[in-house]
Design a protein around this motif. Structure first.
Motif, mmCIF file in Angstrom:
data_model
loop_
_atom_site.group_PDB
_atom_site.id
_atom_site.type_symbol
_atom_site.label_atom_id
_atom_site.label_comp_id
_atom_site.label_asym_id
_atom_site.label_seq_id
_atom_site.Cartn_x
_atom_site.Cartn_y
_atom_site.Cartn_z
ATOM 1 N N ARG A 154 0.838 -1.206 0.000
ATOM 2 C CA ARG A 154 0.000 0.000 0.000
ATOM 3 C C ARG A 154 0.867 1.248 0.000
ATOM 4 O O ARG A 154 0.808 2.084 0.897
ATOM 5 C CB ARG A 154 -0.914 -0.005 1.220
ATOM 6 C CG ARG A 154 -1.999 -1.073 1.160
ATOM 7 C CD ARG A 154 -2.835 -1.070 2.419
ATOM 8 N NE ARG A 154 -3.845 -2.125 2.400
ATOM 9 C CZ ARG A 154 -4.644 -2.425 3.423
ATOM 10 N NH1 ARG A 154 -4.530 -1.732 4.546
ATOM 11 N NH2 ARG A 154 -5.523 -3.384 3.323
ATOM 12 N N LEU A 155 1.660 1.374 -1.011
ATOM 13 C CA LEU A 155 2.550 2.528 -1.138
ATOM 14 C C LEU A 155 1.765 3.698 -1.739
ATOM 15 O O LEU A 155 1.060 3.527 -2.735
ATOM 16 C CB LEU A 155 3.730 2.175 -2.043
ATOM 17 C CG LEU A 155 4.898 3.152 -2.084
ATOM 18 C CD1 LEU A 155 5.564 3.247 -0.730
ATOM 19 C CD2 LEU A 155 5.894 2.716 -3.148
ATOM 20 N N PRO A 156 1.840 4.904 -1.141
ATOM 21 C CA PRO A 156 1.127 6.058 -1.704
ATOM 22 C C PRO A 156 1.521 6.297 -3.162
ATOM 23 O O PRO A 156 2.700 6.189 -3.527
ATOM 24 C CB PRO A 156 1.572 7.218 -0.807
ATOM 25 C CG PRO A 156 1.947 6.564 0.488
ATOM 26 C CD PRO A 156 2.529 5.230 0.119
ATOM 27 N N ALA A 157 0.540 6.626 -3.976
ATOM 28 C CA ALA A 157 0.761 6.776 -5.416
ATOM 29 C C ALA A 157 1.846 7.801 -5.767
ATOM 30 O O ALA A 157 2.691 7.538 -6.630
ATOM 31 C CB ALA A 157 -0.554 7.120 -6.107
ATOM 32 N N GLN A 180 9.410 1.190 0.232
ATOM 33 C CA GLN A 180 8.288 0.415 0.754
ATOM 34 C C GLN A 180 8.430 0.082 2.227
ATOM 35 O O GLN A 180 7.476 0.210 2.997
ATOM 36 C CB GLN A 180 8.120 -0.874 -0.071
ATOM 37 C CG GLN A 180 7.637 -0.638 -1.491
ATOM 38 C CD GLN A 180 7.584 -1.928 -2.296
ATOM 39 O OE1 GLN A 180 8.560 -2.279 -2.961
ATOM 40 N NE2 GLN A 180 6.480 -2.624 -2.229
ATOM 41 N N HIS A 222 7.611 2.913 4.792
ATOM 42 C CA HIS A 222 6.184 3.221 4.859
ATOM 43 C C HIS A 222 5.357 2.057 5.398
ATOM 44 O O HIS A 222 4.193 2.247 5.751
ATOM 45 C CB HIS A 222 5.672 3.613 3.460
ATOM 46 C CG HIS A 222 6.041 5.004 3.058
ATOM 47 N ND1 HIS A 222 7.255 5.308 2.469
ATOM 48 C CD2 HIS A 222 5.376 6.185 3.187
ATOM 49 C CE1 HIS A 222 7.317 6.604 2.239
ATOM 50 N NE2 HIS A 222 6.201 7.174 2.661
#
Length: 256
Positions: free
Chosen positions: A144-147, A168, A171
């Motif tokens: 779920r890495l921010p875009a 990754q 985060h």
């Protein structure tokens, strides 16, 4: 650390209130001591059996910590492998979901049969119980890495390994913290159930022995020692988790 010490203070106050209420119920009801001993009687048992309790607590603690460390290490390694390799995700993730559908506690007799009544069966029980929560929580955080950050890593042409290590993983630390919280809660249950199923040492074994002999005060004393061990482990992990959960600035351009 202030939040941790505040939780400790609230826990001590709640424990004091609970003990006072417990003693009041024993005095008011006149229930026999072999059914419900009062906290004073349990404290006497703690004092009189301190050596035996310490010896069995040491066995439980070693198995608990060993299984916890091994389970967390294996879970973290699995999550990193799943995040790095699409082939591993295709092969291993369905197997993990299927394994989680099987109640691990129901496997305790089989594990004891295979590994015996010593420490290995207890360690494996702890590993199996905490493995999936740690793996699942950490893997979800990795994916779920921010875009905007993912786009920046792609723009900088980061290799998959560097993207994993420098982008990754930082985060995903809060997600790993959630998995560790679950692991610390589940691990004491796992080690005690392993001792209930088959063991000649440990706090779980001592509780069964005391129950069979009608020594309810010793059974409660063993339970209190186990609770103290679990709470100590919880607060140590909570301090570590709070540090892991602190947001840190990730310099993607410099790292990739």
């Amino acid at each position: 650390m202030s939040g941790v010490w505040g939780a400790v203070l609230r826990g001590v106050l709640a424990l004091g209130f609970g003990l006072a209420l417990w003693q009041g119920v024993v005095w008011a009801s006149g229930v026999p001591a072999f059914i419900l001993p009062g906290p004073v009687r349990v404290a006497e048992s703690l004092w009189n059996n301190a050596g035996m309790l310490a010896q069995n607590a040491r066995f439980t603690a070693v198995n608990l910590l060993t299984g916890l460390a091994a389970g967390v290490a294996l879970g973290v390694a699995t999550a990193l492998n799943l995040a790095l390799s699409p082939g591993a995700r295709m092969l291993l993730r369905p197997m993990l979901i299927f394994a989680q559908a099987v109640p691990v506690f129901a496997l305790a007799p089989v594990i004891t049969l295979w590994l015996g009544y010593g420490a290995p069966s207890k360690i494996v029980m702890v590993m199996l119980v905490i493995y999936f929560p740690v793996t699942s929580a950490f893997f979800d955080g990795l994916m779920r890495l921010p875009a905007p950050i993912a786009d920046m890593a792609q723009l900088m042409r980061a290799t998959p390994l560097r993207r994993l290590i420098w982008v990754q993983v930082p985060h995903a630390l809060p997600s790993l913290a959630s998995g560790l919280r679950l692991a610390v809660v589940y691990a004491p249950f796992a080690v005690v159930i392993g001792e209930w199923v088959g063991s000649s040492r440990g706090l779980g074994y001592l509780m069964l022995m005391a129950n069979g002999r009608g020594q309810t005060d010793l059974m409660f004393a063993s339970l209190f020692v186990l609770a103290g061990l679990s709470l100590t482990l919880f607060f140590i992990f909570e301090a570590v988790i709070q540090r892991l959960s602190r947001p840190e600035r990730t310099d993607v351009a410099g790292s990739c």
